[in-house]
Structure formats: structure tokens, C-alpha cells
Design a protein around this motif. Structure first.
Motif, PDB file in Angstrom:
ATOM      1  N   TYR A  66       0.108  17.458  18.506  1.00  0.00           N
ATOM      2  CA  TYR A  66      -0.090  18.710  19.229  1.00  0.00           C
ATOM      3  C   TYR A  66      -1.531  19.172  19.155  1.00  0.00           C
ATOM      4  O   TYR A  66      -2.114  19.616  20.162  1.00  0.00           O
ATOM      5  CB  TYR A  66       0.834  19.796  18.679  1.00  0.00           C
ATOM      6  CG  TYR A  66       0.422  21.182  19.102  1.00  0.00           C
ATOM      7  CD1 TYR A  66      -0.268  22.013  18.218  1.00  0.00           C
ATOM      8  CD2 TYR A  66       0.687  21.644  20.375  1.00  0.00           C
ATOM      9  CE1 TYR A  66      -0.675  23.283  18.611  1.00  0.00           C
ATOM     10  CE2 TYR A  66       0.279  22.912  20.772  1.00  0.00           C
ATOM     11  CZ  TYR A  66      -0.408  23.720  19.886  1.00  0.00           C
ATOM     12  OH  TYR A  66      -0.821  24.975  20.283  1.00  0.00           O
ATOM     13  N   ARG A  67      -2.144  19.088  17.980  1.00  0.00           N
ATOM     14  CA  ARG A  67      -3.530  19.562  17.839  1.00  0.00           C
ATOM     15  C   ARG A  67      -4.463  18.786  18.764  1.00  0.00           C
ATOM     16  O   ARG A  67      -5.334  19.367  19.413  1.00  0.00           O
ATOM     17  CB  ARG A  67      -3.980  19.442  16.381  1.00  0.00           C
ATOM     18  CG  ARG A  67      -3.398  20.516  15.466  1.00  0.00           C
ATOM     19  CD  ARG A  67      -4.080  20.531  14.115  1.00  0.00           C
ATOM     20  NE  ARG A  67      -3.728  19.338  13.327  1.00  0.00           N
ATOM     21  CZ  ARG A  67      -2.670  19.277  12.522  1.00  0.00           C
ATOM     22  NH1 ARG A  67      -1.872  20.335  12.402  1.00  0.00           N
ATOM     23  NH2 ARG A  67      -2.407  18.186  11.836  1.00  0.00           N
ATOM     24  N   HIS A  68      -4.279  17.487  18.827  1.00  0.00           N
ATOM     25  CA  HIS A  68      -5.150  16.674  19.692  1.00  0.00           C
ATOM     26  C   HIS A  68      -4.826  16.883  21.171  1.00  0.00           C
ATOM     27  O   HIS A  68      -5.736  16.969  22.009  1.00  0.00           O
ATOM     28  CB  HIS A  68      -5.006  15.198  19.321  1.00  0.00           C
ATOM     29  CG  HIS A  68      -5.595  14.852  17.992  1.00  0.00           C
ATOM     30  ND1 HIS A  68      -6.958  14.789  17.766  1.00  0.00           N
ATOM     31  CD2 HIS A  68      -5.015  14.565  16.804  1.00  0.00           C
ATOM     32  CE1 HIS A  68      -7.187  14.454  16.512  1.00  0.00           C
ATOM     33  NE2 HIS A  68      -6.020  14.331  15.893  1.00  0.00           N
ATOM     34  N   ALA A  69      -3.549  16.963  21.490  1.00  0.00           N
ATOM     35  CA  ALA A  69      -3.164  17.166  22.887  1.00  0.00           C
ATOM     36  C   ALA A  69      -3.629  18.526  23.392  1.00  0.00           C
ATOM     37  O   ALA A  69      -4.095  18.665  24.531  1.00  0.00           O
ATOM     38  CB  ALA A  69      -1.645  17.036  23.041  1.00  0.00           C
ATOM     39  N   SER A  70      -3.511  19.538  22.530  1.00  0.00           N
ATOM     40  CA  SER A  70      -3.967  20.866  22.905  1.00  0.00           C
ATOM     41  C   SER A  70      -5.473  20.883  23.141  1.00  0.00           C
ATOM     42  O   SER A  70      -5.968  21.486  24.099  1.00  0.00           O
ATOM     43  CB  SER A  70      -3.591  21.867  21.801  1.00  0.00           C
ATOM     44  OG  SER A  70      -4.045  23.152  22.120  1.00  0.00           O
ATOM     45  N   ALA A  71      -6.210  20.199  22.266  1.00  0.00           N
ATOM     46  CA  ALA A  71      -7.667  20.124  22.431  1.00  0.00           C
ATOM     47  C   ALA A  71      -8.023  19.408  23.728  1.00  0.00           C
ATOM     48  O   ALA A  71      -8.971  19.785  24.432  1.00  0.00           O
ATOM     49  CB  ALA A  71      -8.292  19.411  21.234  1.00  0.00           C
ATOM     50  N   LEU A  73      -6.301  19.383  26.508  1.00  0.00           N
ATOM     51  CA  LEU A  73      -6.066  20.287  27.628  1.00  0.00           C
ATOM     52  C   LEU A  73      -7.164  21.340  27.739  1.00  0.00           C
ATOM     53  O   LEU A  73      -7.565  21.725  28.841  1.00  0.00           O
ATOM     54  CB  LEU A  73      -4.704  20.960  27.479  1.00  0.00           C
ATOM     55  CG  LEU A  73      -3.498  20.017  27.571  1.00  0.00           C
ATOM     56  CD1 LEU A  73      -2.210  20.796  27.316  1.00  0.00           C
ATOM     57  CD2 LEU A  73      -3.445  19.328  28.931  1.00  0.00           C
ATOM     58  N   ILE A  74      -7.651  21.803  26.589  1.00  0.00           N
ATOM     59  CA  ILE A  74      -8.759  22.763  26.604  1.00  0.00           C
ATOM     60  C   ILE A  74      -9.996  22.124  27.232  1.00  0.00           C
ATOM     61  O   ILE A  74     -10.692  22.739  28.053  1.00  0.00           O
ATOM     62  CB  ILE A  74      -9.064  23.254  25.176  1.00  0.00           C
ATOM     63  CG1 ILE A  74      -7.899  24.115  24.671  1.00  0.00           C
ATOM     64  CG2 ILE A  74     -10.379  24.031  25.131  1.00  0.00           C
ATOM     65  CD1 ILE A  74      -8.011  24.488  23.199  1.00  0.00           C
ATOM     66  N   GLU A  75     -10.279  20.870  26.858  1.00  0.00           N
ATOM     67  CA  GLU A  75     -11.425  20.168  27.425  1.00  0.00           C
ATOM     68  C   GLU A  75     -11.240  19.926  28.928  1.00  0.00           C
ATOM     69  O   GLU A  75     -12.199  19.991  29.701  1.00  0.00           O
ATOM     70  CB  GLU A  75     -11.635  18.831  26.707  1.00  0.00           C
ATOM     71  CG  GLU A  75     -12.185  18.964  25.292  1.00  0.00           C
ATOM     72  CD  GLU A  75     -13.548  19.642  25.280  1.00  0.00           C
ATOM     73  OE1 GLU A  75     -13.782  20.472  24.395  1.00  0.00           O
ATOM     74  OE2 GLU A  75     -14.366  19.343  26.173  1.00  0.00           O
ATOM     75  N   ALA A  76     -10.003  19.660  29.339  1.00  0.00           N
ATOM     76  CA  ALA A  76      -9.743  19.464  30.765  1.00  0.00           C
ATOM     77  C   ALA A  76     -10.017  20.750  31.538  1.00  0.00           C
ATOM     78  O   ALA A  76     -10.605  20.731  32.630  1.00  0.00           O
ATOM     79  CB  ALA A  76      -8.297  19.018  30.981  1.00  0.00           C
ATOM     80  N   GLU A  80     -12.907  21.352  34.430  1.00  0.00           N
ATOM     81  CA  GLU A  80     -12.622  21.953  35.738  1.00  0.00           C
ATOM     82  C   GLU A  80     -13.505  23.166  35.987  1.00  0.00           C
ATOM     83  O   GLU A  80     -13.994  23.378  37.103  1.00  0.00           O
ATOM     84  CB  GLU A  80     -11.142  22.349  35.816  1.00  0.00           C
ATOM     85  CG  GLU A  80     -10.739  22.892  37.173  1.00  0.00           C
ATOM     86  CD  GLU A  80      -9.249  23.178  37.247  1.00  0.00           C
ATOM     87  OE1 GLU A  80      -8.835  23.880  38.173  1.00  0.00           O
ATOM     88  OE2 GLU A  80      -8.507  22.682  36.375  1.00  0.00           O
ATOM     89  N   ASP A  81     -13.740  23.962  34.955  1.00  0.00           N
ATOM     90  CA  ASP A  81     -14.593  25.136  35.103  1.00  0.00           C
ATOM     91  C   ASP A  81     -16.026  24.744  35.456  1.00  0.00           C
ATOM     92  O   ASP A  81     -16.702  25.444  36.215  1.00  0.00           O
ATOM     93  CB  ASP A  81     -14.592  25.961  33.802  1.00  0.00           C
ATOM     94  CG  ASP A  81     -13.268  26.674  33.583  1.00  0.00           C
ATOM     95  OD1 ASP A  81     -12.999  27.085  32.433  1.00  0.00           O
ATOM     96  OD2 ASP A  81     -12.513  26.822  34.557  1.00  0.00           O
ATOM     97  N   VAL A  82     -16.486  23.619  34.877  1.00  0.00           N
ATOM     98  CA  VAL A  82     -17.838  23.149  35.201  1.00  0.00           C
ATOM     99  C   VAL A  82     -17.942  22.832  36.689  1.00  0.00           C
ATOM    100  O   VAL A  82     -18.894  23.227  37.371  1.00  0.00           O
ATOM    101  CB  VAL A  82     -18.195  21.906  34.368  1.00  0.00           C
ATOM    102  CG1 VAL A  82     -19.462  21.239  34.906  1.00  0.00           C
ATOM    103  CG2 VAL A  82     -18.399  22.292  32.915  1.00  0.00           C
ATOM    104  N   VAL A  83     -16.941  22.112  37.214  1.00  0.00           N
ATOM    105  CA  VAL A  83     -16.952  21.748  38.626  1.00  0.00           C
ATOM    106  C   VAL A  83     -16.868  22.994  39.500  1.00  0.00           C
ATOM    107  O   VAL A  83     -17.613  23.148  40.469  1.00  0.00           O
ATOM    108  CB  VAL A  83     -15.791  20.790  38.950  1.00  0.00           C
ATOM    109  CG1 VAL A  83     -15.694  20.557  40.456  1.00  0.00           C
ATOM    110  CG2 VAL A  83     -15.991  19.469  38.223  1.00  0.00           C
TER     111      VAL A  83
END
Length: 292
Positions: A66-71, A73-76, A80-83
Motif C-alpha cells: 500500500y505504501r508504495h502503491a499510494s506513492a 498514485l501521488i507521483e502519477a 498529470e499536474d505538470v502536463v
């Protein structure tokens, strides 16, 4: 191949403490969530969640996952915000390649104005007359002046300007050597030519009549400003695109020779690797160059 949507569903289930709560939050049916988490567990070959009719527990390995998957999703979301930020306001680097005269006469003023109006756009100009592979060398825009049509290269071609190649000389030269009245008169005049042994000038008048003229070569140079300076100094007659001699014509340092004739036409074309998906900064710079 991993289904990253399953990572999202798993994170939602963990964060909301169960399938029913996650279903209400995401609007995804509880049965779908259960099916996707089960598929994720089957793919990974581990149990992430212990679930019974009365109890919901995330396993120790599930908590690490969960910790890695959550991280992830945050990076994803950050990606998207950068684009979205780049799409909302032109920014970033735009790499342009052009020849020396094109950079001097087409790009210099335009790109300076773009930089003033859009401080987040960084323009990088590579000036060279050599062949450039845009895709391999990472250029966004190439600006090319050409006399013949460009070959089909798979690049997007955007024609932005077309202008005559004109004959010019200084008033002092014409006063001393006479004013040519027809193309054949050029054989008695000094010529400032763009290349040694380049052959005759091929002329065409407004009615479409064609003629050849071969002046007596006084100088040759493959750089336009050298020919302009030589013509202004009174060394002879040269032929160049109108924009390269326009300022000197307006100032009276040069004047047209055989003004009803032209020595061809030069076309300015923008080349870009992709028709779609261009960043606003690239479109902005391309449009500015096209407007001139």
C-alpha cells in the motif's frame, strides 16, 4: 502486463477501510472492487487483504505494498499536474534550428519579442547550414529558406512566407557603370555572386518571360551579408532575397536593378516533427515566426 487501475482500487479500499466504504467513495460497485483486488493478489501471488464477512484486515505485506502503491498514485497525479500546467501556460524550452541568414532576418526580432512576452518560455536557437536530423537531435522547429520544394521527409511542413530574389546595386556603381535596361546588359557588369561557377542568373519578368544573365564575376561569397556589404561599397550587382536588402533599399544605399525582373523566389518553411501533441510553447513560437 500490470493493470495499474487495480493499484488504484486497492489503495482506495485500504484508505477507506473496506470494500463497501470504497465503493461509496469511488462510485465503483463493491463487487468490481473485490474482483479487481482479487485479480491483483492473483497476479502478485500474495494475499494483500484478509477479509471475512465480519472482518477486514490488511496483511503486513499488504501494508508495505500500500505504501508504495499510494506513492505511485501521488507521483502519477504530480505528473498529470505538470502536463496540465504546461498546457495552461506556455513554458519550457523550445529548440530551433535555422541557417545563419534565416536566423538574422527571420528569427532575431521575433524570438526576442516572444521571450519578453512569455518569460517562462526558454528559446534555444542552433544556427547552422548543415543538414540537421530534427528527431534524432531533439529540435522542435526548423526554419528553412529554399528555392525548390522541400522533399517529403515525414515532417510537418508549414509554409510561412514567399518573396522574390531581386537584383540590386549601389547608386554609385550604377552612376559609374550605367543602368542595365534588359537582362543581356548584365553581361557587361560586375557580378557579386553567391557561389563560384554557379552559372547564369535565371530571370523571370512579371509577364512570365524568362531570360538568362551572366555578369562578370567580381566576387563570390556564400554568406549574404558579405554580398550586401560588397554591393553597398559599389563593387557590382548582386541578387538576393528582398528581405535581406530591404533596409538598404529603404535607406537608399542600394537600388533595384531591372525591377521588373526577379531571379527566382525564396520560400520560408517551418518544419516540425509532430502534427499533434505539441506543447503550447512550441505552437506559440511557431505561430510567432509565421506572423513574422
Amino acid at each position: 502486463m500490470r493493470n495499474l487501475n487495480d493499484y488504484y482500487f486497492f489503495v482506495q479500499v485500504v484508505e477507506h477501510g473496506g470494500f463497501a466504504q470504497a465503493a461509496r467513495h469511488t462510485g465503483t460497485p463493491k463487487s468490481t472492487l473485490a474482483k479487481r483486488v482479487a485479480a491483483l493478489e492473483a497476479e502478485l501471488g500474495v494475499r494483500l487483504i484478509q477479509r471475512t464477512s465480519r472482518r477486514f484486515t490488511v496483511t503486513e505485506l499488504g501494508q508495505d505494498f500500500y505504501r508504495h502503491a499510494s506513492a505511485m498514485l501521488i507521483e502519477a497525479d504530480a505528473a498529470e499536474d505538470v502536463v496540465k500546467g504546461r498546457l495552461a501556460e506556455p513554458s519550457g524550452t523550445v529548440r530551433i534550428t535555422a541557417s545563419v541568414p534565416t536566423a538574422q532576418t527571420v528569427l532575431a526580432r521575433v524570438l526576442a519579442q516572444v521571450a519578453l512576452e512569455y518569460p517562462k518560455v526558454f528559446v534555444s536557437v542552433h544556427v547552422s547550414d548543415r543538414f540537421v536530423d530534427m528527431v534524432q537531435e531533439g529540435f522542435d522547429i526548423a526554419v528553412r529558406d529554399h528555392f525548390a520544394p522541400l522533399p517529403d521527409s515525414g515532417l510537418v511542413q508549414r509554409r510561412v512566407a514567399s518573396e522574390p530574389v531581386v537584383l540590386v546595386a549601389s547608386p554609385a556603381y550604377l552612376a559609374a557603370h550605367g543602368v542595365p535596361l534588359q537582362p543581356q546588359d548584365l553581361a557587361q557588369h560586375a557580378g557579386l555572386v553567391s557561389a563560384a561557377g554557379g552559372g547564369p542568373w535565371l530571370l523571370e519578368d512579371e509577364a512570365g518571360a524568362k531570360a538568362e544573365a551572366t555578369p562578370q564575376a567580381r566576387m563570390h561569397a556564400n554568406e549574404s551579408s558579405v554580398l550586401v556589404q560588397a554591393a553597398q561599397a559599389g563593387l557590382g550587382i548582386t541578387c538576393l532575397p528582398l528581405r535581406m536588402v530591404g533596409e538598404a533599399l529603404e535607406a537608399g544605399r542600394l537600388q533595384r536593378v531591372l525591377p521588373q525582373w526577379r531571379a527566382g523566389t525564396v520560400t520560408t518553411t517551418l518544419l516540425m516533427p509532430h502534427r499533434r501533441g505539441q506543447l503550447p510553447s512550441v505552437r506559440l513560437v511557431a505561430d510567432a515566426i509565421a506572423r513574422g
